[in-house]
Design a protein around this motif. Structure first.
Motif, PDB file in Angstrom:
ATOM      1  N   VAL A  53       0.836  -1.204   0.000  1.00 27.05           N
ATOM      2  CA  VAL A  53       0.000   0.000   0.000  1.00 27.05           C
ATOM      3  C   VAL A  53       0.869   1.252   0.000  1.00 27.05           C
ATOM      4  O   VAL A  53       0.621   2.203  -0.758  1.00 27.05           O
ATOM      5  CB  VAL A  53      -0.948   0.001   1.225  1.00 27.05           C
ATOM      6  N   ILE A  54       1.895   1.251   0.828  1.00 25.18           N
ATOM      7  CA  ILE A  54       2.780   2.419   0.908  1.00 25.18           C
ATOM      8  C   ILE A  54       3.457   2.673  -0.433  1.00 25.18           C
ATOM      9  O   ILE A  54       3.537   3.817  -0.913  1.00 25.18           O
ATOM     10  CB  ILE A  54       3.839   2.213   2.013  1.00 25.18           C
ATOM     11  N   SER A  55       3.929   1.603  -1.080  1.00 25.98           N
ATOM     12  CA  SER A  55       4.618   1.754  -2.365  1.00 25.98           C
ATOM     13  C   SER A  55       3.671   2.282  -3.444  1.00 25.98           C
ATOM     14  O   SER A  55       4.050   3.113  -4.272  1.00 25.98           O
ATOM     15  CB  SER A  55       5.234   0.430  -2.799  1.00 25.98           C
ATOM     16  N   GLN A  56       2.426   1.798  -3.429  1.00 24.72           N
ATOM     17  CA  GLN A  56       1.454   2.230  -4.427  1.00 24.72           C
ATOM     18  C   GLN A  56       1.030   3.683  -4.205  1.00 24.72           C
ATOM     19  O   GLN A  56       0.769   4.417  -5.160  1.00 24.72           O
ATOM     20  CB  GLN A  56       0.223   1.313  -4.393  1.00 24.72           C
ATOM     21  N   LEU A  57       0.963   4.094  -2.945  1.00 26.44           N
ATOM     22  CA  LEU A  57       0.662   5.498  -2.661  1.00 26.44           C
ATOM     23  C   LEU A  57       1.798   6.399  -3.150  1.00 26.44           C
ATOM     24  O   LEU A  57       1.556   7.476  -3.716  1.00 26.44           O
ATOM     25  CB  LEU A  57       0.453   5.694  -1.151  1.00 26.44           C
TER      26      LEU A  57
END
Length: 230
Positions: free
Chosen positions: A7-11
């Motif tokens: 999730v962090i990487s996609q954000l």
């Protein structure tokens, strides 16, 4: 945590799909923080009220927990809001009360009775009034068997002499109760009054008593196919 890292990487990459779902999640968390304030700590509340999607992965596990009851209640509020907006644009003066709860129909009720009961909740049904206005050439009278007025759901439940005043008076009390009014006129004037009573067990029992009354001779089926003309 592999999911948190994803999730962090996609954000960070600006993934719009992930952002969309996180906004939905944030909407639920704001709702939860309003109704279940005591289940969240100050840090979680600060993240939720800050509206920063990038900080959502820092929420505690407790803040993200939910129960079936929470999910149903939140769904009902979203549903109520959406249907209210939709009907307001169409000019409706009021909206029905939504519910995720099933109809409290007792076990063992015959299928025919169940179908007739549910049909009372809607204008499109097998009663004389609807069928007459649908096709006057096929159904020549909208009147109830009692002869007092048109046979629609409200008449059957509240003002039919064949059904009897005892049932009618109790139904009227429930209509006022379920529609949050002390006025009989307001209760029966609400186009969704009967539908709003559909989760009340007493109301369902009275409806079953009506549809299972053999003296009313309610239709159980109709053939909507028109006869061919030669």
């Amino acid at each position: 945590d592999i999911h948190q890292s994803f999730v962090i990487s996609q954000l960070q990459e600006g993934n719009s799909t992930v952002q969309y779902y996180l906004r939905d999640m944030l909407k639920f968390l704001k709702w939860k923080s309003e109704y279940f304030y005591a289940t969240m700590n100050k840090s979680d509340l600060s993240i939720i009220t800050g509206n920063d999607l990038s900080l959502l992965p820092n929420l505690s596990q407790e803040a993200c927990k939910y129960t079936k009851g929470m999910a149903e209640r939140f769904t009902e509020e979203l549903w109520q809001e959406n249907i209210q907006n939709q009907l307001a644009t169409e000019g409706w003066p009021t909206t029905p009360k939504v519910s995720c709860s099933p109809l409290p129909i007792p076990l063992g009720v015959k299928r025919d009775s169940e179908v007739l009961l549910i049909s009372l909740l809607y204008k499109q049904n097998l009663l004389n009034s609807f069928l007459f206005h649908l096709d006057r050439n096929r159904w020549n009278s909208p009147l109830c068997i009692c002869g007092i007025e048109e046979q629609d759901a409200l008449h059957l439940l509240t003002n039919c002499e064949v059904v009897g005043s005892q049932v009618g008076e109790r139904v009227l009390e429930l209509l006022k109760l379920c529609n949050d009014t002390q006025s009989e006129i307001e209760a029966i004037g609400n186009p969704f009054s009967i539908l709003n009573c559909s989760r009340d067990p007493q109301f369902i029992e009275l409806c079953l008593k009506v549809v299972e009354n053999d003296n009313i001779k309610l239709r159980k089926t109709i053939n909507l196919q028109k006869k061919k003309q030669y």
